[in-house]
Design a protein around this motif. Structure first.
Motif, PDB file in Angstrom:
ATOM      1  N   ASN A 279      -8.596   0.843  -3.951  1.00  7.12           N
ATOM      2  CA  ASN A 279      -7.958   0.688  -2.649  1.00  7.12           C
ATOM      3  C   ASN A 279      -7.838   2.025  -1.926  1.00  7.12           C
ATOM      4  O   ASN A 279      -8.022   2.100  -0.707  1.00  7.12           O
ATOM      5  CB  ASN A 279      -6.578   0.060  -2.812  1.00  7.12           C
ATOM      6  CG  ASN A 279      -6.641  -1.315  -3.436  1.00  7.12           C
ATOM      7  OD1 ASN A 279      -6.663  -1.429  -4.655  1.00  7.12           O
ATOM      8  ND2 ASN A 279      -6.689  -2.351  -2.622  1.00  7.12           N
TER       9      ASN A 279
ATOM     10  N   PHE B 262       0.829  -1.201   0.000  1.00  4.16           N
ATOM     11  CA  PHE B 262       0.000   0.000   0.000  1.00  4.16           C
ATOM     12  C   PHE B 262       0.864   1.252   0.000  1.00  4.16           C
ATOM     13  O   PHE B 262       0.597   2.206  -0.743  1.00  4.16           O
ATOM     14  CB  PHE B 262      -0.933   0.005   1.216  1.00  4.16           C
ATOM     15  CG  PHE B 262      -1.900   1.162   1.230  1.00  4.16           C
ATOM     16  CD1 PHE B 262      -3.159   1.026   0.675  1.00  4.16           C
ATOM     17  CD2 PHE B 262      -1.548   2.384   1.789  1.00  4.16           C
ATOM     18  CE1 PHE B 262      -4.057   2.091   0.667  1.00  4.16           C
ATOM     19  CE2 PHE B 262      -2.430   3.452   1.783  1.00  4.16           C
ATOM     20  CZ  PHE B 262      -3.692   3.307   1.227  1.00  4.16           C
TER      21      PHE B 262
ATOM     22  N   TYR C 280      -9.484   3.152   1.630  1.00  2.00           N
ATOM     23  CA  TYR C 280      -8.673   3.750   2.697  1.00  2.00           C
ATOM     24  C   TYR C 280      -9.256   5.079   3.165  1.00  2.00           C
ATOM     25  O   TYR C 280      -9.389   5.319   4.376  1.00  2.00           O
ATOM     26  CB  TYR C 280      -7.241   3.957   2.205  1.00  2.00           C
ATOM     27  CG  TYR C 280      -6.425   4.845   3.102  1.00  2.00           C
ATOM     28  CD1 TYR C 280      -5.895   4.374   4.298  1.00  2.00           C
ATOM     29  CD2 TYR C 280      -6.193   6.171   2.769  1.00  2.00           C
ATOM     30  CE1 TYR C 280      -5.159   5.188   5.139  1.00  2.00           C
ATOM     31  CE2 TYR C 280      -5.462   6.997   3.596  1.00  2.00           C
ATOM     32  CZ  TYR C 280      -4.949   6.510   4.774  1.00  2.00           C
ATOM     33  OH  TYR C 280      -4.229   7.335   5.604  1.00  2.00           O
TER      34      TYR C 280
ATOM     35  N   LEU D 223      -1.029   2.633  -6.948  1.00  2.00           N
ATOM     36  CA  LEU D 223      -2.076   2.060  -6.099  1.00  2.00           C
ATOM     37  C   LEU D 223      -3.425   2.164  -6.806  1.00  2.00           C
ATOM     38  O   LEU D 223      -3.818   3.249  -7.248  1.00  2.00           O
ATOM     39  CB  LEU D 223      -2.135   2.810  -4.760  1.00  2.00           C
ATOM     40  CG  LEU D 223      -3.165   2.297  -3.749  1.00  2.00           C
ATOM     41  CD1 LEU D 223      -2.733   0.956  -3.183  1.00  2.00           C
ATOM     42  CD2 LEU D 223      -3.345   3.311  -2.601  1.00  2.00           C
TER      43      LEU D 223
ATOM     44  N   TRP E 250      -3.645  -0.206   7.117  1.00  2.00           N
ATOM     45  CA  TRP E 250      -3.188  -0.063   5.729  1.00  2.00           C
ATOM     46  C   TRP E 250      -3.300  -1.385   4.976  1.00  2.00           C
ATOM     47  O   TRP E 250      -3.650  -1.402   3.800  1.00  2.00           O
ATOM     48  CB  TRP E 250      -1.748   0.448   5.694  1.00  2.00           C
ATOM     49  CG  TRP E 250      -1.624   1.923   5.877  1.00  2.00           C
ATOM     50  CD1 TRP E 250      -2.229   2.894   5.135  1.00  2.00           C
ATOM     51  CD2 TRP E 250      -0.870   2.607   6.876  1.00  2.00           C
ATOM     52  NE1 TRP E 250      -1.879   4.138   5.606  1.00  2.00           N
ATOM     53  CE2 TRP E 250      -1.056   3.997   6.665  1.00  2.00           C
ATOM     54  CE3 TRP E 250      -0.035   2.187   7.923  1.00  2.00           C
ATOM     55  CZ2 TRP E 250      -0.439   4.957   7.457  1.00  2.00           C
ATOM     56  CZ3 TRP E 250       0.574   3.149   8.703  1.00  2.00           C
ATOM     57  CH2 TRP E 250       0.374   4.511   8.489  1.00  2.00           C
ATOM     58  N   GLU E 251      -3.000  -2.478   5.654  1.00  2.00           N
ATOM     59  CA  GLU E 251      -3.112  -3.792   5.027  1.00  2.00           C
ATOM     60  C   GLU E 251      -4.552  -4.044   4.578  1.00  2.00           C
ATOM     61  O   GLU E 251      -4.797  -4.573   3.487  1.00  2.00           O
ATOM     62  CB  GLU E 251      -2.667  -4.877   5.999  1.00  2.00           C
ATOM     63  CG  GLU E 251      -2.773  -6.293   5.436  1.00  2.00           C
ATOM     64  CD  GLU E 251      -2.493  -7.348   6.496  1.00  2.00           C
ATOM     65  OE1 GLU E 251      -1.594  -8.174   6.282  1.00  2.00           O
ATOM     66  OE2 GLU E 251      -3.184  -7.332   7.543  1.00  2.00           O
TER      67      GLU E 251
ATOM     68  N   GLU F  96       3.086   1.535  -3.359  1.00  2.00           N
ATOM     69  CA  GLU F  96       2.276   1.847  -4.531  1.00  2.00           C
ATOM     70  C   GLU F  96       1.633   3.226  -4.428  1.00  2.00           C
ATOM     71  O   GLU F  96       1.419   3.896  -5.449  1.00  2.00           O
ATOM     72  CB  GLU F  96       1.227   0.764  -4.753  1.00  2.00           C
ATOM     73  CG  GLU F  96       1.838  -0.574  -5.145  1.00  2.00           C
ATOM     74  CD  GLU F  96       0.815  -1.661  -5.391  1.00  2.00           C
ATOM     75  OE1 GLU F  96      -0.384  -1.324  -5.569  1.00  2.00           O
ATOM     76  OE2 GLU F  96       1.200  -2.846  -5.399  1.00  2.00           O
TER      77      GLU F  96
ATOM     78  N   TYR G 289      -5.348  -2.316   1.380  1.00  2.00           N
ATOM     79  CA  TYR G 289      -4.728  -2.940   0.212  1.00  2.00           C
ATOM     80  C   TYR G 289      -5.456  -4.230  -0.175  1.00  2.00           C
ATOM     81  O   TYR G 289      -5.600  -4.547  -1.357  1.00  2.00           O
ATOM     82  CB  TYR G 289      -3.257  -3.235   0.468  1.00  2.00           C
ATOM     83  CG  TYR G 289      -2.497  -3.615  -0.783  1.00  2.00           C
ATOM     84  CD1 TYR G 289      -2.154  -2.629  -1.710  1.00  2.00           C
ATOM     85  CD2 TYR G 289      -2.149  -4.926  -1.049  1.00  2.00           C
ATOM     86  CE1 TYR G 289      -1.482  -2.955  -2.878  1.00  2.00           C
ATOM     87  CE2 TYR G 289      -1.479  -5.270  -2.203  1.00  2.00           C
ATOM     88  CZ  TYR G 289      -1.138  -4.283  -3.122  1.00  2.00           C
ATOM     89  OH  TYR G 289      -0.472  -4.616  -4.270  1.00  2.00           O
TER      90      TYR G 289
END
Length: 216
Positions: free
Chosen positions: A36, A23, A40, A32, A206-207, A26, A210
């Motif tokens: 995504n 994340f 976020y 990114l 953040w995971e 990118e 992504y």
């Protein structure tokens, strides 16, 4: 060595894992996927509302009157300034609905709110500190490693460079260090544990964006 310096050493590997995650890399180079980033932004906006409420709760519990004022300002910034910022980017990136709290965001804010409500104020302040500190450090990293040519997230990345936010982070760290200095060893240990837990929550936040993690 200050409590903050000692504690940061305990999360250096976790922090590096955040910098290495797809994340972040990118987002920095502009590759990114928009889906995504929208995920976020929506979750982050929901998070900030609850984070502001948590900061207000800490303001009500902390003893020093200047610290009360500081946490009230932190709360105002999270709810008003940051939310307004996200609203402007909602238009830029086509986000029309925040949706609901998804698992990573839900777990993070409920950890912070329960800690602020049920633990001592020292532990509560330590728990919210990673959101200030790691966000700044990751933001600086992205800003310094970005691809500024045709990066669709360029305008958003530039918001990381604010000196006002950096000064607020330094102030939050200083408050935490002062509280730790006047606490028992047992309390300092629990402060560190709370800081480490929130650092893990930062990674998973953040995971989740992504991997587009939602409730099953």
């Amino acid at each position: 060595m200050k409590w903050s310096e000692q504690t940061w050493k305990t999360i250096e590997a976790q922090y590096q894992s955040i910098l290495d995650m797809p994340f972040i890399t990118e987002l920095s180079d502009g590759s990114l996927p928009l889906e995504n980033f929208r995920f976020y932004m929506a979750q982050d906006s929901l998070y900030l509302e609850h984070f502001g409420r948590t900061l207000s709760l800490i303001a009500a519990k902390i003893q020093d009157i200047q610290d009360v004022l500081s946490f009230m300002r932190f709360a105002e910034n999270a709810i008003v300034v940051e939310n307004a910022l996200h609203e402007s980017y909602f238009k830029d990136f086509g986000v029309t609905d925040k949706g609901i709290l998804q698992p990573a965001c839900h777990h993070y804010i409920h950890f912070l709110r329960s800690t602020a409500a049920l633990e001592s104020v020292e532990i509560a302040v330590a728990a919210v500190l990673p959101c200030f500190w790691i966000y700044r450090e990751v933001g600086d990293y992205i800003y310094n490693h970005q691809n500024s040519i045709n990066n669709p997230y360029q305008k958003w990345i530039e918001t990381y460079g604010g000196e006002e936010f950096s000064a607020a982070v330094d102030h939050a760290i200083a408050i935490c260090d002062q509280l730790a200095e006047n606490s028992t060893e047992e309390t300092r240990k629990k402060m560190t544990e709370a800081f480490i837990m929130s650092t893990s929550m930062e990674f998973h936040f953040w995971e989740a964006a992504y991997e587009l993690k939602t409730w099953k």
